[in-house]
Design a protein around this motif. Structure first.
Motif, mmCIF file in Angstrom:
data_model
loop_
_atom_site.group_PDB
_atom_site.id
_atom_site.type_symbol
_atom_site.label_atom_id
_atom_site.label_comp_id
_atom_site.label_asym_id
_atom_site.label_seq_id
_atom_site.Cartn_x
_atom_site.Cartn_y
_atom_site.Cartn_z
ATOM 1 N N LEU A 1 0.831 -1.208 0.000
ATOM 2 C CA LEU A 1 0.000 0.000 0.000
ATOM 3 C C LEU A 1 0.864 1.255 0.000
ATOM 4 C CD1 LEU A 1 -2.678 1.514 0.259
ATOM 5 C CD2 LEU A 1 -2.541 1.164 2.741
ATOM 6 N N HIS A 2 1.891 1.233 0.801
ATOM 7 C CA HIS A 2 2.757 2.402 0.869
ATOM 8 C C HIS A 2 3.415 2.671 -0.486
ATOM 9 C CE1 HIS A 2 5.444 5.348 2.669
ATOM 10 N NE2 HIS A 2 6.456 4.758 2.024
ATOM 11 N N GLY A 3 3.846 1.614 -1.178
ATOM 12 C CA GLY A 3 4.464 1.795 -2.484
ATOM 13 C C GLY A 3 3.495 2.365 -3.505
ATOM 14 N N MET A 4 2.269 1.865 -3.499
ATOM 15 C CA MET A 4 1.267 2.375 -4.441
ATOM 16 C C MET A 4 0.934 3.833 -4.159
ATOM 17 S SD MET A 4 -1.413 -0.723 -5.067
ATOM 18 C CE MET A 4 -1.019 -2.040 -6.191
ATOM 19 N N LEU A 5 0.791 4.154 -2.894
ATOM 20 C CA LEU A 5 0.490 5.543 -2.537
ATOM 21 C C LEU A 5 1.628 6.465 -2.943
ATOM 22 C CD1 LEU A 5 -1.126 4.966 0.960
ATOM 23 C CD2 LEU A 5 -2.274 5.799 -1.109
ATOM 24 N N HIS A 6 2.842 6.004 -2.733
ATOM 25 C CA HIS A 6 3.994 6.816 -3.134
ATOM 26 C C HIS A 6 4.004 7.040 -4.646
ATOM 27 C CE1 HIS A 6 8.043 8.438 -3.223
ATOM 28 N NE2 HIS A 6 8.348 7.540 -4.155
ATOM 29 N N PHE A 7 3.662 6.021 -5.421
ATOM 30 C CA PHE A 7 3.621 6.156 -6.875
ATOM 31 C C PHE A 7 2.571 7.181 -7.286
ATOM 32 C CE2 PHE A 7 2.695 5.019 -11.244
ATOM 33 C CZ PHE A 7 3.952 4.713 -11.769
ATOM 34 N N LEU A 8 1.417 7.144 -6.582
ATOM 35 C CA LEU A 8 0.366 8.110 -6.908
ATOM 36 C C LEU A 8 0.774 9.521 -6.501
ATOM 37 C CD1 LEU A 8 -2.888 6.170 -5.938
ATOM 38 C CD2 LEU A 8 -2.219 6.939 -8.217
ATOM 39 N N ARG A 9 1.341 9.649 -5.316
ATOM 40 C CA ARG A 9 1.704 10.977 -4.840
ATOM 41 C C ARG A 9 2.793 11.601 -5.727
ATOM 42 N NH1 ARG A 9 1.663 8.287 0.511
ATOM 43 N NH2 ARG A 9 -0.301 8.831 1.558
ATOM 44 N N SER A 10 3.721 10.749 -6.176
ATOM 45 C CA SER A 10 4.806 11.278 -7.019
ATOM 46 C C SER A 10 4.411 11.379 -8.482
ATOM 47 C CB SER A 10 6.038 10.383 -6.884
ATOM 48 O OG SER A 10 5.749 9.065 -7.341
ATOM 49 N N ARG A 11 3.175 10.986 -8.804
ATOM 50 C CA ARG A 11 2.664 11.023 -10.180
ATOM 51 C C ARG A 11 3.667 10.366 -11.125
ATOM 52 N NH1 ARG A 11 -1.336 14.922 -10.551
ATOM 53 N NH2 ARG A 11 -1.652 14.080 -12.637
ATOM 54 N N GLY A 12 3.919 9.060 -10.873
ATOM 55 C CA GLY A 12 4.976 8.335 -11.576
ATOM 56 C C GLY A 12 4.809 8.245 -13.075
ATOM 57 N N LEU A 13 3.568 8.402 -13.567
ATOM 58 C CA LEU A 13 3.342 8.294 -15.007
ATOM 59 C C LEU A 13 3.252 9.638 -15.697
ATOM 60 C CD1 LEU A 13 0.751 5.359 -15.177
ATOM 61 C CD2 LEU A 13 3.209 5.279 -15.552
ATOM 62 N N ASP A 14 3.509 10.721 -14.996
ATOM 63 C CA ASP A 14 3.455 12.035 -15.646
ATOM 64 C C ASP A 14 4.570 12.225 -16.653
ATOM 65 O OD1 ASP A 14 1.250 12.580 -14.207
ATOM 66 O OD2 ASP A 14 2.059 14.326 -13.142
ATOM 67 N N CYS A 15 5.645 11.442 -16.513
ATOM 68 C CA CYS A 15 6.737 11.565 -17.488
ATOM 69 C C CYS A 15 6.307 11.121 -18.883
ATOM 70 C CB CYS A 15 7.935 10.757 -17.024
ATOM 71 S SG CYS A 15 7.621 8.981 -16.932
ATOM 72 N N LEU A 16 5.193 10.393 -18.989
ATOM 73 C CA LEU A 16 4.727 9.954 -20.297
ATOM 74 C C LEU A 16 4.301 11.125 -21.154
ATOM 75 C CD1 LEU A 16 4.581 7.251 -18.665
ATOM 76 C CD2 LEU A 16 2.566 6.696 -20.011
ATOM 77 N N ALA A 17 3.861 12.220 -20.570
ATOM 78 C CA ALA A 17 3.325 13.336 -21.352
ATOM 79 C C ALA A 17 4.417 14.171 -21.987
ATOM 80 C CB ALA A 17 2.453 14.226 -20.470
#
Length: 1106
Positions: free
Chosen positions: A856-872
């Motif tokens: 859960l902590h890893g998923m939340l961290h991915f969301l908070r850091s917006r891990g997929l924003d680099c795709l744009a």
């Protein structure tokens, strides 16, 4: 096409036709334009769509310097060019079929394929020229045929096996003869072959020439005579090979002496005469002419010896070995016959091939000087013509005696061969080659004789005599009375010969007037048909090949004959199932190497000036023959031989072939075998580098294979993941950026592909890429991020994000399965009243909670850091573009097992459902665009929705043409809603109610600008991850963990950037999870409060008492 008109290829299509105006020394099969070709099949099954090969058809050569004639001096050693050598350790020492990943090719059923490839490899490395390669091909076939004959001799008790081996040997012998013919016709282009120079000039004689020298000049100047001479030299060479390889009983010194007849005569003289029928049957004299003059026979044993000697002499003459024939005559006691054979010179009237080389090497002061002196004394050509005519008469008399008594056929054939008397040669012809030699040798000799007689005119100093007192001869009536009418006619004919009348009319009329007609007559004559009656079909095919080569009918041979043989054997898709005969592998191999030889020897060159359709058809067909053989090598596992031949294909065919090859390897080979196949191809392509071969040809092919895998649905997303390996084998070199880009493209598609996509992405990132790269994914990404290219560094950052995302997805899938199992065990124990089982399940839940919190902590961290924003970032500057998405139904957890595992794509049940979904989706997208997008954006959006073509059955394709970035963003939003199952139907929008929506869909393939693909991924992945975080929070609360990690999830989702990514259904699901988690956490808090209250009361009481 560049540099000329593109010709329609009847077999492959226009875009695979060569460019005939190309100059230079490149292989004629090449074009400078990199033709891409039509969509290629990606498996052996797909190859059947080309109509080339059915499913059922999909020892190193010893280092010996052998020639088609063994030690025949006519075949000079070819010298290779001192060109660039292959990379050390990569190609120079490669043995086709050896080394790592070879799959045991050295023990293949047809070792001659390895041998041929070894010769081709040497030619490509510049160690041998085309002529030497053709010669080696013939040697390989002969050597292999001898091995099969030897093996067959041990299989006499197995009739079928014995016959099969002999047929294979006969086919190889026929092929060897075809290669030898090609060498004789084209490998020695100088016109002084095969007749040589006729010998050197005699010292002191000026430039006076002998008849043989003038005959050699004729073959030098006349192309037709030269072609006939080359063919005859080939036929004599074959006969010489057969003579050398066949054991023959030795002839004794007295086998040519009629000793038994002499004893019978002596006995008869002692007894004062013969008794019984011997008096009428046996000769009474022993001079050489006695049998023909007296029309009587020799004693039986002498007659057999005589026939045996003459048969041996005929075989020597058939092999062009006049010197050996004369030596044999002297050895058996017939020097008079040796003299009769040498009337045209010690090596014959017109030696060819090795005999001509032998004659040219003779000392001018020897026989050459004697021949010149004789001709000067007796008249140029006169003695030659008279000797020819005398041999003709001898053949006639021996033939008549043979017809009367049955003996003397070979004697008649010997003198018939020396005089051009075809009718006396054919009765002893034992093979198709013998018959062809009889026709062509007679035609060549008589054509040369006629040309020589025309050159010199009437014999110098010889008046034209007649049969009368004025001519100084006996009167005609006297000759008729003494010898009969035949003697008078013979004398008249002899006088005509003395006056330049050779060849006589009856000799000329017995032969066709032209060379082509002579060969056709030889091929179709009854004697040749009878000699070839027991020949295997494969050997008979090679005789047709040989006839076409001699007649210069290359176009018909390649485009009609070979294509018919091979395509009938490989079938058009039915293979063995429809009863089509299997194409012999030897025929496919021959066709491929014939194509290479025709190119390299200049027999099929590029057309000069304006190109011709015949040129296009010929070279297209040669390309097809080569491609068919490559497919045979692929299907039989000879993978290391494939690039040697693929180097000579045009770009379109080469790429198509390797797409099929690489896709077949994906299904059958290990990662290491694939790596070897790729590296071998890359090394050969880089070394060859000719024609339309690009600098990084293997990388280009790997990219095409990877891209084409995205257009295929067979094998599911897992097969697409496996296809990425081809770009990774050279990732440290030229293909690194391409491998990175392709991996990200696949990850985007997999992210939009639900459960099966996650499984495929996991395989891609944790198995395929590390194994193909030969290192960790982290090291590869770090190396790419260090690149000076900003775009490559951005792609590397995206790959890191995808690795993190799919790692979380994979962990969640494993956690979910374990959680469901424990939860089901707990429910079952409580229902059964199993207290111990319930306690164990509860304990498992407690232990699982400890592993759930980090997830859960890893998923939340991915969301908070917006891990997929680099795709744009990669597509932020795109103004618009075309968005094409192939869609399939999403059945969720109810999907088939293979779909959930990623080994197949989901699909609609049939064309009717496809059409219904396509129509409903088109209407819904159009209605939603009009309802939810700005008017100017909706007007610029062009929609096209329909069922996919047959190569991607059972799917629906959406094509959206977007004129600006705003339109592209709106299109991405609409598609995202369709994927989530939140796109209202056109009917519900029309009625003012948007509660009815289309069912959810999954992406099978997407082609879009990076910005659109990134937007789609964010719309799908962020909500999916947030929902899983909410599910984990609820599960943790259920397992008794009242932690506060993720309490801000709803606030995070409600943010300005995150909220637009969620549909209303997703928000409702999220709130339900959070509500359930809050209730469970409140219960945990209450339970903890209740547990703490007694302790507080007890503590208060203790304080009061104190």
């Amino acid at each position: 096409m560049q540099g000329g008109q593109a010709f329609g290829n009847p077999m492959f299509g226009e875009d695979m036709s060569p460019s005939p105006s190309r100059g230079g020394d490149f292989n004629q099969a090449f074009t400078f334009s990199a033709a891409t070709g039509a969509a290629a099949p990606t498996s052996v099954a797909g190859l059947r769509r080309l109509g080339i090969m059915p499913q059922s058809q999909l020892e190193r050569y010893a280092d010996q310097q052998l020639s088609p004639g063994g030690s025949d001096d006519a075949m000079q050693e070819g010298e290779g060019d001192d060109g660039q050598q292959p990379p050390v350790g990569s190609l120079a020492g490669i043995s086709p079929g050896g080394g790592a990943g070879s799959g045991g090719e050295t023990s293949r059923e047809r070792p001659e394929e390895n041998d041929f490839a070894e010769v081709l490899s040497a030619a490509m490395r510049g160690e041998a020229d085309a002529a030497a390669a053709v010669r080696e091909y013939a040697a390989i076939c002969r050597q292999r045929a001898a091995s099969l004959r030897e093996l067959a001799s041990s299989q006499l008790q197995r009739a079928a096996r014995y016959m099969s081996l002999n047929e294979q040997a006969e086919e190889l012998e026929g092929e060897a003869a075809s290669w030898q013919l090609l060498w004789f016709l084209h490998a020695r282009p100088l016109r002084d072959f095969p007749a040589g120079s006729g010998g050197g000039f005699v010292h002191g004689a000026g430039f006076s020439k002998t008849s043989r020298q003038r005959a050699a000049d004729l073959l030098f100047a006349d192309a037709t005579l030269n072609r006939c001479g080359r063919t005859v030299a080939w036929l004599e060479h074959l006969a010489g090979e057969a003579l050398d390889s066949t054991h023959q009983a030795p002839l004794a010194a007295g086998d040519g002496v009629w000793a038994d007849t002499r004893r019978r005569l002596d006995a008869a003289a002692a007894n004062r005469g013969f008794a019984g029928r011997d008096a009428a049957a046996l000769v009474s004299e022993l001079d050489p002419d006695a049998p023909s003059r007296q029309h009587r026979a020799l004693q039986a044993d002498d007659a057999k010896d005589e026939e045996r000697v003459m048969a041996r002499i005929f075989r020597l003459l058939r092999a062009g070995r006049m010197t050996e024939a004369r030596q044999l005559c002297e050895a058996v006691g017939q020097p008079w016959r040796a003299a009769s054979l040498g009337g045209g010179g010690g090596v014959g009237p017109l030696p060819l091939g090795a005999a001509a080389d032998e004659a040219d090497a003779a000392e001018p002061s020897g026989e050459q000087a004697q021949d010149l002196a004789s001709e000067v004394e007796g008249g140029a050509g006169l003695l030659r013509a008279l000797w020819r005519w005398s041999c003709y008469q001898a053949a006639e008399q021996a033939g008549a005696a043979a017809e009367a008594g049955g003996a003397g056929l070979h004697e008649a054939a010997v003198y018939g061969a020396l005089s051009g008397h075809l009718a006396r040669i054919l009765p002893v012809c034992a093979s198709w080659e013998d018959c062809c030699w009889a026709y062509l040798r007679c035609w060549l000799d008589l054509s040369v004789d006629a040309a020589l007689m025309r050159e010199q005119g009437p014999a110098a100093g010889v008046e034209e005599p007649g049969l009368g007192a004025e001519g100084g001869l006996l009167a005609a009536d006297v000759l008729t009375a003494v010898g009969g009418a035949s003697a008078a006619a013979m004398a008249q004919e002899g006088l005509a010969v003395m006056h330049g009348g050779w060849p006589v009319r009856r000799v000329q009329e017995a032969l066709p007037p032209s060379f082509d007609e002579a060969l056709q007559a030889a091929v179709s004559c009854r004697a040749a048909a009878a000699a070839a009656g027991g020949t295997a079909a494969a050997a008979a095919r090679h005789r047709r090949v040989q006839a076409a080569l001699v007649l210069e009918q290359v176009q018909e041979l390649v485009c009609d004959t070979l294509v018919q043989w091979i395509t009938q054997g490989t079938g058009s898709g039915g293979g063995d199932d429809d009863g089509a005969p299997a194409c012999p592998p030897g025929l496919m191999r021959f066709g491929a190497h014939l194509a290479l030889a025709l190119w390299d020897l200049g027999i099929a060159p590029a057309a000069e000036g304006s190109a011709s359709a015949a040129y296009g058809q010929l070279n297209d067909t040669l390309q097809r023959l080569l491609q068919v053989y490559i497919f045979h090598l692929i299907d039989t596992g000879a993978h290391r031989l494939v690039p040697l031949y693929a180097c000579h294909l045009r770009a379109g065919l080469r790429h198509t072939t390797y797409q099929i090859f690489f896709n077949q390897l994906l299904e059958q080979a290990s990662m290491e075998e694939c790596r070897v196949a790729y590296r071998t191809a890359a090394d050969w392509f880089a070394f060859w580098g000719r024609g339309d071969m690009t600098e990084a040809e293997a990388v280009v092919i790997a990219g095409q294979v990877a891209q084409h895998s995205q257009q295929e649905v067979g094998g599911g997303p897992l097969l697409r993941a496996q296809s990425a390996r081809w770009l990774c084998f050279d990732a440290a070199g030229a293909s690194g950026p391409a491998a990175l880009l392709h991996a990200n493209t696949l990850c985007r598609e997999f992210a939009l592909g639900a459960t099966g996509g996650v499984a495929a992405a996991t395989v891609l990132l944790t198995e395929v890429l590390p194994a193909a790269l030969g290192g960790s994914l982290e090291d590869f990404a770090a190396a790419m991020e260090a690149s000076d290219d900003v775009a490559v560094a951005a792609e590397a950052a995206e790959l890191r994000s995808w690795a993190a995302y799919f790692d979380l997805e994979s962990e969640f899938a494993a956690w979910q399965q374990l959680y469901q199992e424990v939860q089901q065990a707990l429910q079952h124990a409580e229902a059964e009243g199993d207290t111990a089982g319930a306690a164990a399940a509860q304990q498992s839940l407690t232990q699982l909670a400890a592993d759930t919190a980090p997830l859960l902590h890893g998923m939340l961290h991915f969301l908070r850091s917006r891990g997929l924003d680099c795709l744009a970032s990669a597509g932020s500057q795109v103004a618009g573009g075309q968005l094409v998405v192939t869609l399939a139904p999403d059945s969720g957890i109810e999907s088939a097992a293979e779909v959930l595992q990623g080994s197949a794509f989901p699909s609609f049940s049939g064309p009717e459902e496809q059409q219904e979904v396509a129509e409903a989706l088109a209407a819904a997208l159009a209605a939603c665009a009009a309802a939810f997008l700005p008017a100017d954006v909706a007007q610029q959006l062009q929609l096209g929705v329909g069922p996919t073509p047959d190569d991607m059955p059972g799917l629906v394709r959406v094509d959206m043409l977007c004129g600006s970035s705003d339109v592209l963003e709106g299109a991405s939003l609409l598609l995202a809603q369709a994927l989530k199952g939140n796109l209202p139907t056109a009917e519900s929008l029309a009625s003012g109610q948007s509660d009815a929506a289309l069912p959810p869909l999954v992406v099978v393939q997407v082609t879009a600008p990076p910005a659109a693909a990134a937007a789609l991924c964010r719309h799908i992945c962020y909500p999916r991850l947030a929902l899983k975080c909410a599910a984990l929070r609820e599960a943790l609360a259920f397992m008794g963990d009242g932690g506060t990690d993720g309490d801000d999830l709803v606030v995070m989702v409600a943010g300005r950037e995150m909220a637009p990514l969620f549909s209303s259904v997703e928000l409702m699901d999220l709130l339900q999870y959070e509500r359930a988690a809050a209730v469970l956490q409140q219960r945990i808090a209450e339970q903890q409060g209740e547990a703490e209250q007694p302790e507080e009361e007890e503590e208060q009481q203790q304080q009061q008492q104190g």
